[in-house]
Write an enzyme that holds these catalytic residues in place. Structure first.
Site, PDB file in Angstrom:
ATOM      1  N   THR A  29      -8.904   5.766  -2.160  1.00 11.84           N
ATOM      2  CA  THR A  29     -10.601   5.484  -2.346  1.00 11.84           C
ATOM      3  C   THR A  29     -11.148   6.438  -2.145  1.00 11.84           C
ATOM      4  O   THR A  29     -12.356   6.381  -2.048  1.00 11.84           O
ATOM      5  CB  THR A  29     -10.215   4.461  -0.584  1.00 11.84           C
ATOM      6  OG1 THR A  29      -9.960   4.357  -0.195  1.00 11.84           O
ATOM      7  CG2 THR A  29      -9.798   3.093  -1.472  1.00 11.84           C
ATOM      8  N   LYS A  66       0.341  14.097   1.498  1.00 11.84           N
ATOM      9  CA  LYS A  66      -1.262  14.596   1.107  1.00 11.84           C
ATOM     10  C   LYS A  66      -1.551  15.781   0.483  1.00 11.84           C
ATOM     11  O   LYS A  66      -2.540  16.713  -0.499  1.00 11.84           O
ATOM     12  CB  LYS A  66      -2.076  13.811   1.470  1.00 11.84           C
ATOM     13  CG  LYS A  66      -2.289  12.094   1.953  1.00 11.84           C
ATOM     14  CD  LYS A  66      -3.231  11.694   3.117  1.00 11.84           C
ATOM     15  CE  LYS A  66      -3.396  10.608   3.206  1.00 11.84           C
ATOM     16  NZ  LYS A  66      -3.713   9.402   2.381  1.00 11.84           N
ATOM     17  N   HIS A 114       0.778  -1.252   0.064  1.00 12.59           N
ATOM     18  CA  HIS A 114       0.252   0.077  -0.400  1.00 12.59           C
ATOM     19  C   HIS A 114       0.926   1.253   0.171  1.00 12.59           C
ATOM     20  O   HIS A 114       0.612   2.345  -0.027  1.00 12.59           O
ATOM     21  CB  HIS A 114      -0.684   0.032   1.270  1.00 12.59           C
ATOM     22  CG  HIS A 114      -2.379  -0.713   1.030  1.00 12.59           C
ATOM     23  ND1 HIS A 114      -3.082  -1.090   0.952  1.00 12.59           N
ATOM     24  CD2 HIS A 114      -1.833  -2.355   1.887  1.00 12.59           C
ATOM     25  CE1 HIS A 114      -3.669  -1.851   1.468  1.00 12.59           C
ATOM     26  NE2 HIS A 114      -2.989  -2.964   1.709  1.00 12.59           N
ATOM     27  N   LYS A 139      -8.832  12.968   4.686  1.00 18.95           N
ATOM     28  CA  LYS A 139      -8.230  12.614   4.810  1.00 18.95           C
ATOM     29  C   LYS A 139      -7.345  12.320   5.532  1.00 18.95           C
ATOM     30  O   LYS A 139      -6.525  13.276   6.166  1.00 18.95           O
ATOM     31  CB  LYS A 139      -6.965  12.498   3.418  1.00 18.95           C
ATOM     32  CG  LYS A 139      -7.075  13.179   2.560  1.00 18.95           C
ATOM     33  CD  LYS A 139      -6.166  14.057   1.703  1.00 18.95           C
ATOM     34  CE  LYS A 139      -6.980  14.186   0.821  1.00 18.95           C
ATOM     35  NZ  LYS A 139      -6.777  12.085  -0.168  1.00 18.95           N
ATOM     36  N   ARG A 140      -6.196  11.884   6.004  1.00 15.65           N
ATOM     37  CA  ARG A 140      -5.485  11.466   7.355  1.00 15.65           C
ATOM     38  C   ARG A 140      -4.554  12.892   6.720  1.00 15.65           C
ATOM     39  O   ARG A 140      -4.457  13.278   4.943  1.00 15.65           O
ATOM     40  CB  ARG A 140      -4.390  10.151   7.314  1.00 15.65           C
ATOM     41  CG  ARG A 140      -5.346   9.241   8.372  1.00 15.65           C
ATOM     42  CD  ARG A 140      -5.490   9.171   9.246  1.00 15.65           C
ATOM     43  NE  ARG A 140      -4.912   9.974  10.988  1.00 15.65           N
ATOM     44  CZ  ARG A 140      -3.926   8.790  11.018  1.00 15.65           C
ATOM     45  NH1 ARG A 140      -5.327   7.635  11.633  1.00 15.65           N
ATOM     46  NH2 ARG A 140      -3.096   8.535  11.752  1.00 15.65           N
ATOM     47  N   LYS A 146     -15.030   8.311  -3.352  1.00 14.99           N
ATOM     48  CA  LYS A 146     -16.088   7.534  -3.136  1.00 14.99           C
ATOM     49  C   LYS A 146     -17.076   8.875  -3.204  1.00 14.99           C
ATOM     50  O   LYS A 146     -18.484   9.304  -3.584  1.00 14.99           O
ATOM     51  CB  LYS A 146     -15.967   7.972  -1.349  1.00 14.99           C
ATOM     52  CG  LYS A 146     -15.492   6.881  -0.877  1.00 14.99           C
ATOM     53  CD  LYS A 146     -15.215   6.923   0.424  1.00 14.99           C
ATOM     54  CE  LYS A 146     -14.035   5.258   1.137  1.00 14.99           C
ATOM     55  NZ  LYS A 146     -13.543   4.993   2.246  1.00 14.99           N
TER      56      LYS A 146
HETATM   57  C1  26Q Z   1       3.180   0.498  10.200  1.00 20.26           C
HETATM   58  C2  26Q Z   1       3.554  -0.082  11.712  1.00 20.26           C
HETATM   59  C3  26Q Z   1       3.821   0.212  12.597  1.00 20.26           C
HETATM   60  C4  26Q Z   1       2.628   1.211  12.770  1.00 20.26           C
HETATM   61  C5  26Q Z   1       1.031   1.196  12.084  1.00 20.26           C
HETATM   62  C6  26Q Z   1       1.602   1.180  10.899  1.00 20.26           C
HETATM   63  C7  26Q Z   1       0.892   1.571   9.374  1.00 20.26           C
HETATM   64  C8  26Q Z   1      -0.244   1.373   9.912  1.00 20.26           C
HETATM   65  C9  26Q Z   1      -1.062   2.054   8.924  1.00 20.26           C
HETATM   66  C10 26Q Z   1       1.403   1.698   8.822  1.00 20.26           C
HETATM   67  C11 26Q Z   1       0.469   2.268   7.074  1.00 20.26           C
HETATM   68  C12 26Q Z   1      -0.134   2.107   7.739  1.00 20.26           C
HETATM   69  C13 26Q Z   1      -1.986   2.232   6.762  1.00 20.26           C
HETATM   70  C14 26Q Z   1      -1.401   2.802   5.260  1.00 20.26           C
HETATM   71  C15 26Q Z   1      -2.513   3.093   4.785  1.00 20.26           C
HETATM   72  O1  26Q Z   1      -4.113   3.624   5.143  1.00 20.26           O
HETATM   73  N1  26Q Z   1      -1.889   3.330   3.496  1.00 20.26           N
HETATM   74  C16 26Q Z   1      -3.323   3.723   2.400  1.00 20.26           C
HETATM   75  O2  26Q Z   1      -3.640   2.606   1.917  1.00 20.26           O
HETATM   76  C17 26Q Z   1      -5.493   2.924   0.735  1.00 20.26           C
HETATM   77  C18 26Q Z   1      -5.583   1.101   0.416  1.00 20.26           C
HETATM   78  O3  26Q Z   1      -5.081   0.909  -0.335  1.00 20.26           O
HETATM   79  C19 26Q Z   1      -4.293   3.362  -0.296  1.00 20.26           C
HETATM   80  O4  26Q Z   1      -5.657   3.994  -0.972  1.00 20.26           O
HETATM   81  C20 26Q Z   1      -3.820   4.974  -0.191  1.00 20.26           C
HETATM   82  O5  26Q Z   1      -3.293   5.481  -1.238  1.00 20.26           O
HETATM   83  C21 26Q Z   1      -2.405   4.291   1.320  1.00 20.26           C
HETATM   84  O6  26Q Z   1      -2.217   5.311   1.892  1.00 20.26           O
END
Ligand code: 26Q
Length: 780
Positions: free
Chosen positions: A624, A522, A329, A516-517, A628
């Site tokens: 995503t 971003k 991702h 978004k976050r 929406k």
């Molecule tokens: C990893 C290690 C330790 C703590 C947290 C994490 C962690 C947690 C969540 C790392 C990444 C995430 C989330 C990532 C994320 O949401 N990525 C998004 O994924 C979407 C679905 O595929 C994409 O549409 C987005 O582009 C992408 O940013």
């Protein structure tokens, strides 16, 4: 009176001795949920476990399911009956909005997992989710004096009527010096029309020992409590970072905890059916790894098969490769997950030797494939003092996929190019999607009804049917009605925002929304700076005939992400500046909503005219939210990045607003980018950037704005100045924004663009994505 309605009343009477009028909101919520569970089939756990055929298991550290009650009623076909029951008794359907909202995820990756489950059950696939039952979901956010503040999210405080605790399926998970139980809580995943119910199995960590009263005396009270707490800590909180950085022992414990529990569950079930012959394991299970977070499942499967079941490495490795598939991702190399060997060994020493075996097998295979000895280090799973999880996932699985076409191309040609060179057949794309049940049928009932009147209700389970709307694109009456629905959704959002934020939205304005976050890549900061450019432009007279626009932001920043928090403060200071300036406040409005989450998103996406998708080209894997907003009839104001590329390919470049540098152009810029020169030579850039330090806006003495200023102009933390190329895209972005503003003034012409976005959103159903996984990867 329907069965369901009668059941609600009976449950209220039996459990609380009350009727529909007397019951509190929470009591009613429990009665409605229980009655809905009854319609689901109270044996849903047994039924799901007995499902015939190959099963796909989606392993994910996050499932951002959001509020379940209305969604489950919709999929059960009970929403109408529910509405009737409520109104007949003088109650509001929306009463439950204050109660539940399970935020067991950060953002895109977690919400994608939830959409996938909905689609899997709806298309009739055996797809179950495996994850962690966090006690606390993603923190709640308030904005106080412009600053983000975080509060715990105790999401089960009103109970959890959608889960059943399946005690008999609990398993033991071993850590160095600590054994804990993983106890499954099962939620039904109800497909639309309720023909299929799958499981979301979330594991809760608990102490192994029964509470010992003999230990429970003065001396041992401590020890008793400590063990209990240490176990519960594993599933206590969701990490609020949405890009890798944690590297913390507890995070690794979480990952191993749910990976091991899920595999034990599969192996146990498998053995009941096939005994000790593991040759059919990969014909029975497909395991999808949602990013590298559950990748420790790979050496864990090796351990189970070898140490507990006596298989050879060769056999276990083959089974793992055939069973696992990995979804990436993120492009950014620095975000790929790595674990310190010493940390890894201190938590799960029993697993480490299987990582070593994989590393050895990797080297052997690379040699066989003809990779030069001197080049092999680039692939090392174990390298220096680190374990590279993505490398392990690619090597020990049969499939690696990106989440949008452009993202997969970048993986193949750049981020993971050395892997693509040796295993080209493993790489594939699965463009993300969203479920139209939640993101249109449920959240926008007005537009849904309108669409169904035009083309029938087939789109609810086949979103490609929306294409039929194109036949109405020239029809004035259709566009007028479409415009009225948007207006109505703006008014509904305005009511909600007034109640939550105490701010009155101008519903005659263009609603321009970025949700978004909060992340530098971003580029919420770019949006903020462009708003300041418009602000000064209006005041200077450079911008004339500006159509009133309300800019809405919703975003959470990771609590430790200082710069992201500075950007939130900056946006809120701009909001204040604009609101207090009578020269512009009829034309410009800026609102930062608090606690942006799935439920807020459901309201925001329906009311948007403009969808802000402005990441630096090459940084957003897919996105995503963009889908929406498109589905609900917003035009995309965006860069050529992630799924935006496919959105405009489907809906037409002429119906969207694409601006800025493309991936190749950004790449080319990287070696000779001079942010300060752009700042010095473009007075509009200088003017807006200077507000960070010239006293126009105040960060209340925190130094946050000066830090942002220096990051843009001098660079900081090993990053070059303006690392995400805001200045490079600034003028092009502002121009595009003004084009939107001009085009909007021809109401029907603009609404036609919006309408064509809805009509061409069919590709972005997660039903399509899941079908693609089922056919190409899982082979169910
Ligand atoms: C990893 C290690 C330790 C703590 C947290 C994490 C962690 C947690 C969540 C790392 C990444 C995430 C989330 C990532 C994320 O949401 N990525 C998004 O994924 C979407 C679905 O595929 C994409 O549409 C987005 O582009 C992408 O940013």
């Amino acid at each position: 009176m329907g069965n369901f309605q009668k059941n609600v009343k009976d449950i209220l009477a039996l459990d609380y001795g009350k009727d529909m009028k007397e019951a509190t909101t929470i009591e009613l919520y429990h009665a409605v949920s229980k009655a809905a569970m009854k319609e689901t089939g109270l044996d849903f756990v047994t039924k799901a476990k007995e499902a015939e055929g190959k099963k796909a298991c989606y392993l994910s550290a996050e499932f951002l399911v959001g509020r379940l009650v209305y969604n489950n009623l919709l999929n059960l076909g009970l929403l109408h009956q529910f509405g009737e029951l409520m109104s007949e008794n003088g109650r509001d359907m929306r009463e439950f909005e204050e109660i539940e909202d399970a935020a067991l995820g950060n953002g895109g990756l977690g919400r994608l997992a939830a959409c996938f489950l909905d689609s899997g059950a709806t298309i009739g696939a055996n797809l179950s989710g495996y994850g962690i039952r966090y006690k606390y979901g993603l923190f709640k956010q308030t904005i106080e004096n412009g600053f983000q503040k975080e509060y715990p999210d105790d999401w089960t405080k009103a109970g959890d009527p959608w889960s059943v605790r399946t005690e008999e399926d609990k398993v033991l998970v071993h850590f160095k010096g600590q054994d804990v139980y993983a106890v499954p809580y099962d939620m039904p995943v109800i497909g639309y029309g309720a023909k299929k119910v799958n499981l979301l199995r979330l594991w809760q960590a608990e102490a192994v020992n029964e509470f010992h009263f003999d230990l429970f005396n003065e001396q041992n009270y401590d020890k008793e409590a400590k063990e209990r707490n240490a176990a519960a800590a594993i599933s206590a909180v969701l990490y609020p970072n949405d890009s890798t950085k944690a590297g913390k022992q507890l995070r690794l414990k979480q990952q191993y905890f749910f990976s091991s529990a899920s595999l034990q569950d599969m192996v146990r079930t498998y053995k009941k059916k096939f005994g000790n012959d593991f040759s059919k394991f990969s014909a029975e299970y497909a395991i999808q790894l949602n990013d590298t977070h559950p990748t420790v499942a790979i050496p864990e499967l090796l351990r189970i098969l070898m140490a507990e079941e006596g298989l050879s490495f060769a056999k276990a490795h083959k089974i793992a490769k055939e069973t696992f598939a990995y979804t990436n991702h993120t492009i950014m190399a620095e975000a790929l997950e790595k674990w310190d060997i010493s940390l890894f060994k201190s938590v799960i020493p029993q697993v480490y030797k299987y990582v070593v075996m994989l590393q050895k097998a990797l080297r052997k295979e690379l040699t066989k494939l003809g990779v030069n000895e001197n080049d092999q280090w680039q692939y090392d799973i174990i390298s220096g003092n680190l374990i590279h999880m993505a490398r392990m996932a690619i090597f020990a699985s049969h499939s690696t996929n990106g989440v949008a076409q452009i993202h997969t191309e970048i993986l193949k040609n750049d981020a993971l190019k050395e892997w693509y060179a040796v295993y080209p057949e493993r790489f594939n794309n699965k463009t993300n999607g969203i479920t139209q049940r939640r993101w249109l049928a449920l959240c926008n009932q007005e537009l849904s009804g309108f669409i169904t009147d035009k083309i029938g209700s087939g789109w609810v389970t086949d979103l490609s049917k929306l294409k039929k709307l194109e036949a109405f694109a020239e029809d004035k009456e259709t566009l007028q009605k479409f415009d009225e629905i948007k207006k109505l959704k703006k008014q509904q959002l305005a009511e909600f925002v007034l109640a939550k934020e105490g701010v009155e939205l101008n519903t005659n304005a263009i609603f321009d929304i970025q949700i978004k976050r909060l992340h530098e890549y971003k580029r919420q900061l770019l949006n903020a700076l462009s708003i300041l450019d418009i602000y000064f432009g209006i005041k200077d007279g450079r911008i004339k005939d500006f159509y009133p626009t309300t800019f809405i932001f919703g975003a959470k920043a990771a609590p430790g992400y200082y710069r992201a928090k500075g950007i939130i403060k900056f946006i809120n200071e701009i909001a204040k500046l604009v609101a207090n300036d009578p020269e512009v406040n009829g034309k410009l409005q800026v609102v930062f909503v608090q606690n942006y989450n799935v439920s807020y998103a459901e309201k925001l996406v329906t009311a948007a005219d403009v969808s802000e998708q402005i990441s630096t080209a090459g940084t957003e894997a897919s996105g995503t939210g963009n889908m929406k907003l498109m589905l609900n009839g917003a035009v995309t104001l965006g860069t050529y990045d992630g799924a935006n590329v496919e959105i405009v390919a489907e809906a037409g470049e002429e119906n969207n607003y694409i601006f800025g540098k493309r991936v190749e152009e950004i790449e080319a810029l990287k070696n000779n980018y001079n942010a300060r020169a752009l700042y010095e030579s473009e007075p509009r850039i200088k003017r807006v950037v200077d507000t960070l330090v010239d006293g126009t806006l105040s960060d209340d003495g925190t130094g946050m704005f000066a830090e942002l200023y220096h990051a843009l102009l001098d660079g900081a933390h090993w990053h070059q100045p303006d690392h995400y190329f805001l200045f490079a895209d600034f003028i092009s972005y502002c121009d595009a924004k003004l084009r939107v503003n001009r085009d909007y003034q021809d109401t029907l012409a603009f609404r036609k663009k919006c309408f064509l976005n809805t009509a061409n959103a069919g590709k972005f159903s997660s039903d399509r994505t899941i079908r693609d996984y089922v056919e190409d990867v899982w082979k169910l």
